[in-house]
Design a protein around this motif. Structure first.
Motif, mmCIF file in Angstrom:
data_model
loop_
_atom_site.group_PDB
_atom_site.id
_atom_site.type_symbol
_atom_site.label_atom_id
_atom_site.label_comp_id
_atom_site.label_asym_id
_atom_site.label_seq_id
_atom_site.Cartn_x
_atom_site.Cartn_y
_atom_site.Cartn_z
ATOM 1 N N THR A 1 -38.886 9.137 6.735
ATOM 2 C CA THR A 1 -37.554 9.510 6.252
ATOM 3 C C THR A 1 -37.495 9.482 4.732
ATOM 4 O O THR A 1 -38.294 8.820 4.071
ATOM 5 N N THR A 2 -36.506 10.194 4.213
ATOM 6 C CA THR A 2 -36.295 10.253 2.766
ATOM 7 C C THR A 2 -34.830 10.600 2.504
ATOM 8 O O THR A 2 -34.191 11.251 3.338
ATOM 9 N N PRO A 3 -34.265 10.174 1.383
ATOM 10 C CA PRO A 3 -32.859 10.509 1.100
ATOM 11 C C PRO A 3 -32.632 12.009 0.974
ATOM 12 O O PRO A 3 -33.535 12.765 0.597
ATOM 13 N N VAL A 4 -31.419 12.441 1.281
ATOM 14 C CA VAL A 4 -31.046 13.852 1.182
ATOM 15 C C VAL A 4 -31.319 14.365 -0.234
ATOM 16 O O VAL A 4 -30.950 13.732 -1.226
ATOM 17 N N GLY A 5 -32.005 15.519 -0.302
ATOM 18 C CA GLY A 5 -32.240 16.164 -1.583
ATOM 19 C C GLY A 5 -33.340 15.553 -2.430
ATOM 20 O O GLY A 5 -33.451 15.872 -3.617
ATOM 21 N N SER A 6 -34.159 14.698 -1.850
ATOM 22 C CA SER A 6 -35.200 14.031 -2.630
ATOM 23 C C SER A 6 -36.358 14.972 -2.964
ATOM 24 O O SER A 6 -36.582 15.987 -2.293
ATOM 25 N N GLU A 7 -37.109 14.612 -3.990
ATOM 26 C CA GLU A 7 -38.309 15.363 -4.362
ATOM 27 C C GLU A 7 -39.363 15.262 -3.264
ATOM 28 O O GLU A 7 -40.135 16.181 -3.042
ATOM 29 N N ALA A 8 -39.374 14.118 -2.575
ATOM 30 C CA ALA A 8 -40.346 13.910 -1.505
ATOM 31 C C ALA A 8 -40.188 14.953 -0.406
ATOM 32 O O ALA A 8 -41.185 15.435 0.164
ATOM 33 N N LYS A 9 -38.949 15.323 -0.103
ATOM 34 C CA LYS A 9 -38.691 16.325 0.928
ATOM 35 C C LYS A 9 -39.246 17.688 0.515
ATOM 36 O O LYS A 9 -39.768 18.436 1.346
ATOM 37 N N LYS A 10 -39.149 18.003 -0.768
ATOM 38 C CA LYS A 10 -39.674 19.279 -1.253
ATOM 39 C C LYS A 10 -41.191 19.337 -1.122
ATOM 40 O O LYS A 10 -41.768 20.389 -0.843
ATOM 41 N N LYS A 11 -41.834 18.193 -1.292
ATOM 42 C CA LYS A 11 -43.291 18.136 -1.191
ATOM 43 C C LYS A 11 -43.759 18.051 0.254
ATOM 44 O O LYS A 11 -44.846 18.520 0.590
ATOM 45 N N ASN A 12 -42.932 17.437 1.098
ATOM 46 C CA ASN A 12 -43.295 17.270 2.504
ATOM 47 C C ASN A 12 -42.115 17.641 3.391
ATOM 48 O O ASN A 12 -41.273 16.800 3.702
ATOM 49 N N PRO A 13 -42.026 18.908 3.829
ATOM 50 C CA PRO A 13 -40.882 19.378 4.633
ATOM 51 C C PRO A 13 -40.724 18.661 5.976
ATOM 52 O O PRO A 13 -39.663 18.753 6.591
ATOM 53 N N ASP A 14 -41.773 17.956 6.423
ATOM 54 C CA ASP A 14 -41.690 17.270 7.715
ATOM 55 C C ASP A 14 -40.902 15.969 7.642
ATOM 56 O O ASP A 14 -40.550 15.402 8.678
ATOM 57 N N LEU A 15 -40.616 15.487 6.452
ATOM 58 C CA LEU A 15 -39.825 14.271 6.331
ATOM 59 C C LEU A 15 -38.406 14.508 6.830
ATOM 60 O O LEU A 15 -37.848 15.589 6.670
ATOM 61 N N ILE A 16 -37.824 13.491 7.427
ATOM 62 C CA ILE A 16 -36.456 13.564 7.951
ATOM 63 C C ILE A 16 -35.509 13.001 6.905
ATOM 64 O O ILE A 16 -35.682 11.869 6.447
ATOM 65 N N GLU A 17 -34.505 13.772 6.535
ATOM 66 C CA GLU A 17 -33.570 13.328 5.504
ATOM 67 C C GLU A 17 -32.492 12.414 6.087
ATOM 68 O O GLU A 17 -32.051 12.600 7.221
ATOM 69 N N THR A 18 -32.081 11.439 5.289
ATOM 70 C CA THR A 18 -31.002 10.533 5.682
ATOM 71 C C THR A 18 -29.936 10.510 4.589
ATOM 72 O O THR A 18 -30.209 10.796 3.429
ATOM 73 N N GLY A 19 -28.729 10.163 4.983
ATOM 74 C CA GLY A 19 -27.618 10.118 4.039
ATOM 75 C C GLY A 19 -26.473 10.998 4.505
ATOM 76 O O GLY A 19 -26.385 11.359 5.685
ATOM 77 N N VAL A 20 -25.596 11.369 3.597
ATOM 78 C CA VAL A 20 -24.446 12.224 3.907
ATOM 79 C C VAL A 20 -24.824 13.683 3.632
ATOM 80 O O VAL A 20 -25.219 14.027 2.524
ATOM 81 N N PHE A 21 -24.686 14.521 4.639
ATOM 82 C CA PHE A 21 -25.024 15.943 4.521
ATOM 83 C C PHE A 21 -23.795 16.803 4.250
ATOM 84 O O PHE A 21 -23.883 17.845 3.624
ATOM 85 N N LEU A 22 -22.662 16.369 4.760
ATOM 86 C CA LEU A 22 -21.428 17.135 4.598
ATOM 87 C C LEU A 22 -20.239 16.202 4.609
ATOM 88 O O LEU A 22 -20.141 15.299 5.446
ATOM 89 N N GLU A 23 -19.328 16.422 3.676
ATOM 90 C CA GLU A 23 -18.050 15.704 3.653
ATOM 91 C C GLU A 23 -17.028 16.653 3.055
ATOM 92 O O GLU A 23 -17.032 16.915 1.864
ATOM 93 N N THR A 24 -16.185 17.208 3.920
ATOM 94 C CA THR A 24 -15.250 18.234 3.471
ATOM 95 C C THR A 24 -13.913 18.076 4.170
ATOM 96 O O THR A 24 -13.800 17.372 5.182
ATOM 97 N N ASP A 25 -12.899 18.717 3.628
ATOM 98 C CA ASP A 25 -11.556 18.672 4.208
ATOM 99 C C ASP A 25 -11.262 19.955 4.973
ATOM 100 O O ASP A 25 -11.621 21.050 4.531
ATOM 101 N N ASP B 1 -31.426 19.895 16.059
ATOM 102 C CA ASP B 1 -31.253 19.092 14.864
ATOM 103 C C ASP B 1 -29.776 18.702 14.852
ATOM 104 O O ASP B 1 -28.905 19.562 14.689
ATOM 105 N N VAL B 2 -29.484 17.430 15.077
ATOM 106 C CA VAL B 2 -28.098 16.982 15.230
ATOM 107 C C VAL B 2 -27.264 17.323 14.000
ATOM 108 O O VAL B 2 -26.119 17.780 14.111
ATOM 109 N N VAL B 3 -27.841 17.125 12.829
ATOM 110 C CA VAL B 3 -27.118 17.396 11.592
ATOM 111 C C VAL B 3 -26.793 18.879 11.466
ATOM 112 O O VAL B 3 -25.643 19.269 11.213
#
Length: 267
Positions: free
Chosen positions: A224-248, A154-156
């Motif tokens: 696919t589904t946006p990061v943290g979406s309700e759809a992901k909670k209902k279907n764990p097989d969906l691939i999330e898209t968006g920003v996962f980490l942004e830190t200093d 999983d690249v992310v």
């Protein structure tokens, strides 16, 4: 600068197969650079070998077409010697995470200020459709005619675990999001990773009966589904898209400059 100022028109039409997603990534990357207003003389693009690596030939930046899997190693040398430059490193599955995997994890843990773009079409397209570290369990390839039994990275998750400070994912279907994420990655101070799911109808799509380019992009939309979406909670097989980490975190070149200054004082 206009979009046309960033391309090498003499190398068009491009060599990618009809329907390949890499041309869409090229378009999104050019838009990102143009919208940021970057001077092309301040950009260096380093690529390795493979379908994805050809992207450097079409862009009128300073470019290096290097060895398979070693793009990040060459890019590290460039960034260490010219830290003021914007270094972009487009890579395919193998370039980034097979033969190039060791370079990927160490560039990330050092937090070197560059942008790694992983063009994930889940196959070695240029050399005949062999399976890659991202093909996935149960998929078919020329070197896996009875299905692939390797589990994929999983690249992310990998990028986050090894120390990247900006991590995002998009697809060639989500072109506006793709452009926006590349812009954020370029402007982030540290090692940025943007994974982009890209269709390969010639090999992966044909072998795995996912259809033509249009049908493969429709599948991306559905899976696919946006990061943290309700759809992901209902279907764990969906691939999330968006920003996962942004830190200093302290950036490597900046910290190296401090080492040099300390050494000068001691002498």
């Amino acid at each position: 600068m206009a979009v046309k100022d960033y391309i090498r028109e003499r190398f068009f039409p491009q060599m990618w197969c009809p329907g390949c997603g890499h041309g869409i990534i090229l378009n999104g990357l050019i838009k990102a650079v143009e919208e940021l207003g970057l001077n092309k003389n301040d950009i260096v693009m380093v690529s390795g070998i493979g379908c994805s690596a050809r992207i450097s030939g079409y862009l009128d930046f300073h470019t290096m077409h290097t060895l398979h899997g070693r793009a990040l190693a060459f890019a590290t040398g460039i960034k260490m010697s010219r830290p003021e430059l914007n270094v972009l490193v487009p890579m395919g599955d193998g370039d980034a995470l097979a033969i190039g995997g060791n370079h990927f994890i160490h560039a990330a843990r050092r937090n070197i200020d560059m942008t790694a773009i992983v063009m994930n079409n889940r196959v070695y397209g240029m050399t005949g459709g062999q399976y890659s570290p991202l093909s996935g369990y149960g998929t078919l390839a020329t070197t896996a005619p009875y299905t692939n039994i390797d589990h994929p990275f999983d690249v992310v998750d990998l990028a986050v675990a090894v120390g990247a400070t900006f991590v995002a994912r998009s697809t060639t279907y989500h072109i506006c999001q793709l452009t926006d994420l590349i812009k954020k990655a370029i402007t982030h101070k540290g090692f940025s990773v943007v994974e982009i799911l890209s269709q390969c109808p010639t090999y992966y799509g044909r072998k795995n009966k996912e259809g033509n380019a249009y049908e493969m992009m429709e599948l991306m939309k559905q899976k696919t589904t946006p990061v943290g979406s309700e759809a992901k909670k209902k279907n764990p097989d969906l691939i999330e898209t968006g920003v996962f980490l942004e830190t200093d975190k302290p950036e490597y070149c900046t910290e190296y400059d401090k080492i040099i200054e300390r050494a000068k004082k001691d002498n």
